[in-house]
Design an enzyme around this catalytic site. Structure first.
Site, PDB file in Angstrom:
ATOM      1  CE  LYS A 173      -1.627   2.894   3.015  1.00 43.18           C
ATOM      2  NZ  LYS A 173      -1.637   4.177   2.286  1.00 43.18           N
ATOM      3  CD  GLU A 248      12.615  -0.283  11.686  1.00 41.00           C
ATOM      4  OE1 GLU A 248      12.970   0.673  12.404  1.00 41.00           O
ATOM      5  OE2 GLU A 248      13.143  -1.401  11.752  1.00 41.00           O
ATOM      6  CB  CYS A 282      12.424   8.062  11.213  1.00 42.43           C
ATOM      7  SG  CYS A 282      13.503   7.187  10.099  1.00 42.43           S
ATOM      8  CD  GLU A 383       8.794  11.367  14.491  1.00 40.22           C
ATOM      9  OE1 GLU A 383       7.652  10.892  14.410  1.00 40.22           O
ATOM     10  OE2 GLU A 383       9.793  10.830  14.001  1.00 40.22           O
TER      11      GLU A 383
HETATM   12  P1  NAP Z   1       1.788   7.581   9.117  1.00 35.43           P
HETATM   13  O1  NAP Z   1       0.721   8.577   9.117  1.00 35.43           O
HETATM   14  O2  NAP Z   1       1.852   6.616  10.241  1.00 35.43           O
HETATM   15  O3  NAP Z   1       1.654   6.804   7.728  1.00 35.43           O
HETATM   16  C1  NAP Z   1       2.508   5.770   7.328  1.00 35.43           C
HETATM   17  C2  NAP Z   1       1.754   4.826   6.418  1.00 35.43           C
HETATM   18  O4  NAP Z   1       0.696   4.199   7.141  1.00 35.43           O
HETATM   19  C3  NAP Z   1       1.077   5.519   5.226  1.00 35.43           C
HETATM   20  O5  NAP Z   1       1.087   4.653   4.125  1.00 35.43           O
HETATM   21  C4  NAP Z   1      -0.326   5.708   5.745  1.00 35.43           C
HETATM   22  O6  NAP Z   1      -1.281   5.882   4.732  1.00 35.43           O
HETATM   23  C5  NAP Z   1      -0.531   4.414   6.482  1.00 35.43           C
HETATM   24  N1  NAP Z   1      -1.595   4.461   7.479  1.00 35.43           N
HETATM   25  C6  NAP Z   1      -2.068   5.536   8.145  1.00 35.43           C
HETATM   26  N2  NAP Z   1      -3.068   5.165   8.966  1.00 35.43           N
HETATM   27  C7  NAP Z   1      -3.230   3.827   8.813  1.00 35.43           C
HETATM   28  C8  NAP Z   1      -4.116   2.866   9.371  1.00 35.43           C
HETATM   29  N3  NAP Z   1      -5.015   3.205  10.281  1.00 35.43           N
HETATM   30  N4  NAP Z   1      -4.008   1.583   8.984  1.00 35.43           N
HETATM   31  C9  NAP Z   1      -3.073   1.223   8.086  1.00 35.43           C
HETATM   32  N5  NAP Z   1      -2.224   2.085   7.495  1.00 35.43           N
HETATM   33  C10 NAP Z   1      -2.276   3.374   7.870  1.00 35.43           C
HETATM   34  O7  NAP Z   1       3.218   8.242   9.048  1.00 35.43           O
HETATM   35  P2  NAP Z   1       3.666   9.427   8.084  1.00 35.43           P
HETATM   36  O8  NAP Z   1       3.196  10.681   8.676  1.00 35.43           O
HETATM   37  O9  NAP Z   1       3.350   9.127   6.686  1.00 35.43           O
HETATM   38  O10 NAP Z   1       5.258   9.303   8.188  1.00 35.43           O
HETATM   39  C11 NAP Z   1       5.967   9.917   9.167  1.00 35.43           C
HETATM   40  C12 NAP Z   1       6.291   8.979  10.312  1.00 35.43           C
HETATM   41  O11 NAP Z   1       7.042   7.877   9.842  1.00 35.43           O
HETATM   42  C13 NAP Z   1       7.144   9.619  11.355  1.00 35.43           C
HETATM   43  O12 NAP Z   1       6.668   9.310  12.626  1.00 35.43           O
HETATM   44  C14 NAP Z   1       8.513   9.021  11.142  1.00 35.43           C
HETATM   45  O13 NAP Z   1       9.351   9.040  12.234  1.00 35.43           O
HETATM   46  C15 NAP Z   1       8.165   7.666  10.688  1.00 35.43           C
HETATM   47  N6  NAP Z   1       9.279   7.073   9.923  1.00 35.43           N
HETATM   48  C16 NAP Z   1       9.992   6.084  10.519  1.00 35.43           C
HETATM   49  C17 NAP Z   1      11.065   5.513   9.868  1.00 35.43           C
HETATM   50  C18 NAP Z   1      11.848   4.412  10.514  1.00 35.43           C
HETATM   51  O14 NAP Z   1      12.444   3.642   9.796  1.00 35.43           O
HETATM   52  N7  NAP Z   1      11.875   4.284  11.819  1.00 35.43           N
HETATM   53  C19 NAP Z   1      11.409   5.955   8.588  1.00 35.43           C
HETATM   54  C20 NAP Z   1      10.656   6.977   8.009  1.00 35.43           C
HETATM   55  C21 NAP Z   1       9.579   7.516   8.697  1.00 35.43           C
HETATM   56  P3  NAP Z   1      -1.599   7.369   4.188  1.00 35.43           P
HETATM   57  O15 NAP Z   1      -0.395   7.819   3.484  1.00 35.43           O
HETATM   58  O16 NAP Z   1      -2.737   7.142   3.300  1.00 35.43           O
HETATM   59  O17 NAP Z   1      -1.924   8.186   5.405  1.00 35.43           O
END
Ligand code: NAP
Ligand code: MG
Length: 492
Positions: A173, A248, A282, A383
Site C-alpha cells: 500500500k 519502524e 525519522c 517528534e
Molecule cells: P503515518 O501517518 O503513520 O503513515 C505511514 C503509512 O501508514 C502511510 O502509508 C499511511 O497511509 C498508512 N496508514 C495511516 N493510517 C493507517 C491505518 N489506520 N491503517 C493502516 N495504514 C495506515 O506516518 P507518516 O506521517 O506518513 O510518516 C511519518 C512517520 O514515519 C514519522 O513518525 C517518522 O518518524 C516515521 N518514519 C519512521 C522511519 C523508521 O524507519 N523508523 C522511517 C521513516 C519515517 P496514508 O499515506 O494514506 O496516510
C-alpha cells in the site's frame, strides 16, 4: 490529468470504488496525478493474487529470485535521475537528496540479490552421537508492506526486496503523498521479471486501504514504517491475530556536542541533521545537547550556516531545503512552535511559513531553533517531523547521556567528542538503535541493521542480515542417523 491504476496479479487495473484522490506537488500545490482510492474489495483481490503466487514463487531457488533483483537494481540505475525527479515533484525533498533515496534502493537491490546465494542458517554439533543439527529459512507467505512518504523509493525497497528474495509475496500500500514513486518502483519490478501476483500495489488511504489490508485473513506478516501512533494500532490488531509485525516508527534524536568536539564539524553535522529533508526524517536531529562551555561559540557558527540555508523548490540548483510534504504537516509544525512558545522556550530563529518568491504556493517552513528548552517541554519530547531543533544545555557527559535518553524514543543519536573514553561511554550508555560518533544522526547504510529502542519500533531491525529474520521462519532440523532412539537430555 493523468489517471493511474493499481497493479494486481500482473495487470494495471482500476479500483472497484471508482474513486480517485489527487497527488499534490508540495512546492506548488499543482496536481501531479489522480490515483485510485482502493477499498476492501481491491485489497481482497490483491491478497488473493499474492496468496496464489506464493505457491510457485516460494519454490523458485533463492539465487534465481536474486537474479531478478539484480535486474531491478540495474533498471533503478538507468532510471535514477527520472525517479529522483519524481520524488522531488511528489514530496519536495531537494534533488541531491532524492538521488540518495534512489541510490539506497539500488544498494538494497544488489545487497538482497547477493543474499540469494547466502540466506544462511546455522549448522552446529548435536549433543548426541550420530546426529546432526542445522537450521533452514522458509518464507512466511503474504506480506503487507505499508510505507511513509519521506523515503518513497528507499523504504519500499528496504521491505519488498528482502521479502520477495526470501520467497514471500507482497501487497504494497503506497503512502497517499507518494503514489507515483510507488507505481514507478513497481513498474521496475514488473520489467525485471517479477512474476504476476508476487508484488501487488494498491493505492489509497490508511483507513480505507491500509486497515482492511492489516485485517485481511490471507496476510501473514505486516511490515510497517510510519508514526508511532499508527504503529501501535497495527500492533494491537496483530496481537489479536498473532500475525508477525515489524514496526519502524518515530524518533526524537539527539546530537550531543561535548566541550572537546571538533566544532566546525559538529556545526556542519547539526545543520545537516536538523534541516535535511526539512527535518522530515525519522532520524532527524531534533534535539541539540550542548556542553555549556562551548554553547556560545557553537551557536554563533551554527547560525551563520542556518541563515545561509536556501529555501526553494527542490529541482532548483543550490537549494538546501524544500517544502514540507503537505498542509497538515505544516500546521502540525506550526502547532509545535506555538507549544514551544507557550511553554516558555526561547525562539532564536524561524518559526513560521516561508512564502517568499516562488515559494508562495508551497508548504515551506523556515528553519527554526529554540533555546532554553527543558526536558519536560513538548518540543523536547514529541517528534515534530519538521525543520525545528531544540537546544538543551548540559554540564557533563553523564548529564548529556541522561538527557539524550530522557525520551520515549530510541532510534538514532550522535556524539561529537575527540575523547575516546567519552565516545565509548556514550556508545555503551545511550539507549538507541543507531549511535554515530562524530557524524550526524541521519544517514544509514543498507548492509547494517536499522531500527530503534522503545517507541521507535517493536524490536525488529531492518536492513543488514537482520532483515531476513523478519521475512523468514526458521526451521530447526535434526537428523538422527544412529538407527536407534536417542533421547535428548536423557541418553547422555
Ligand atoms: P503515518 O501517518 O503513520 O503513515 C505511514 C503509512 O501508514 C502511510 O502509508 C499511511 O497511509 C498508512 N496508514 C495511516 N493510517 C493507517 C491505518 N489506520 N491503517 C493502516 N495504514 C495506515 O506516518 P507518516 O506521517 O506518513 O510518516 C511519518 C512517520 O514515519 C514519522 O513518525 C517518522 O518518524 C516515521 N518514519 C519512521 C522511519 C523508521 O524507519 N523508523 C522511517 C521513516 C519515517 P496514508 O499515506 O494514506 O496516510
Ligand atoms: Mg504529494
Amino acid at each position: 490529468m493523468a489517471k493511474y491504476l493499481n497493479y494486481i496479479n500482473g495487470k494495471w487495473i482500476s479500483a472497484s470504488t471508482g474513486r480517485f484522490f489527487n497527488d499534490i506537488n508540495p512546492a506548488t500545490q499543482e496536481i501531479v496525478g489522480e490515483f485510485p482510492s482502493s477499498g476492501p474489495d481491491d485489497v481482497d483481490e490483491a491478497a488473493s493474487a499474492a496468496k496464489k503466487a506464493f505457491a510457485s514463487w516460494r519454490k523458485m531457488p533463492a539465487p534465481k529470485r536474486g537474479e531478478i533483483l539484480y535486474k531491478a537494481g540495474k533498471l533503478l540505475i538507468e532510471r535514477k535521475e527520472e525517479l529522483a525527479k519524481t520524488i522531488t515533484l511528489e514530496m519536495g525533498k531537494v534533488l541531491t537528496e532524492a538521488r540518495g533515496d534512489v541510490q539506497e534502493a539500488i544498494d538494497t537491490a544488489f545487497y538482497c540479490a547477493g543474499e540469494g546465494r547466502r540466506l544462511f542458517g546455522i549448522t552446529t554439533p548435536s549433543e548426541l552421537a550420530n546426529k546432526s543439527a542445522m537450521t533452514v529459512r522458509a518464507p512466511i507467505g503474504v506480506c503487507a508492506v505499508i510505507t511513509p512518504w519521506n523515503f518513497p523509493v528507499a523504504i519500499p525497497s528496504w521491505k519488498i526486496f528482502p521479502a520477495i528474495l526470501s520467497g514471500n509475496t507482497v501487497v504494497f500500500k503506497s503512502a497517499s503523498d507518494t503514489p507515483l514513486c510507488a507505481a514507478e518502483f513497481v513498474k521496475i519490478l514488473e520489467e525485471s521479471g517479477v512474476p504476476a501476483g508476487v508484488v501487488n500495489l494498491v493505492h489509497g488511504s490508511g483507513s480505507e486501504t491500509g486497515n482492511p489490508l492489516i485485517e485481511h485473513k490471507d496476510v501473514n506478516l505486516i511490515s510497517f514504517t510510519g508514526s508511532t501512533e499508527v504503529g501501535r494500532n497495527i500492533a494491537a490488531s496483530c496481537g489479536k491475530s498473532l500475525k508477525r509485525v515489524s514496526l519502524e516508527l518515530g524518533g526524537k534524536n539527539a546530537q550531543i556536542v561535548m566541550d572537546d568536539a571538533d566544532m566546525p564539524l559538529a556545526v556542519k553535522a547539526a545543520v545537516w541533521g536538523a534541516f535535511a529533508t526539512s527535518g522530515q526524517r525519522c532520524t532527524a536531529t531534533s534535539r541539540l545537547i550542548l556542553h555549556k562551555d562551548i554553547k556560545k561559540g557553537f551557536l554563533r557558527k551554527f547560525f551563520e550556516s542556518v541563515f545561509g540555508l536556501k529555501i526553494g523548490t527542490g529541482l532548483e540548483k543550490g537549494v538546501d531545503m524544500g517544502p514540507l510534504v503537505n498542509e497538515a504537516r505544516r500546521k502540525s509544525v506550526a502547532g509545535y512552535v506555538q507549544a514551544g512558545l507557550d511553554e516558555g522556550a526561547e525562539l532564536l530563529c524561524g518559526g513560521k511559513s516561508y512564502t517568499k518568491g516562488n515559494c508562495k504556493n508551497g508548504f515551506f517552513f523556515e528553519p527554526t531553533v529554540f533555546d532554553g528548552v527543558t526536558p519536560e517541554m513538548r518540543i523536547a519530547r514529541e517528534e515534530i517531523f519538521g525543520p525545528v531543533v531544540s537546544i538543551l544545555t548540559v554540564n557533563s557527559l553523564d548529564e548529556a547521556i541522561a538527557t539524550a535518553n530522557n525520551t520515549s524514543y530510541g532510534l538514532s543519536s550522535s556524539i561529537f567528542t575527540t575523547n575516546i573514553n567519552k565516545a565509548f561511554s556514550a556508545i555503551e550508555n545511550i539507549d538507541c538503535g543507531i549511535i554515530y560518533v562524530n557524524s550526524s544522526t541521519i544517514g544509514a547504510e543498507n548492509h547494517l541493521p536499522f531500527g530503534g529502542y522503545k517507541n521507535s519500533g517493536n524490536g525488529h531491525r531492518e536492513a543488514g542480515t537482520a532483515v531476513f529474520d523478519i521475512y523468514t521462519e526458521i526451521k530447526t532440523v535434526y537428523i538422527d542417523y544412529s538407527g536407534a532412539l536417542q533421547r535428548a537430555q536423557i541418553d547422555l
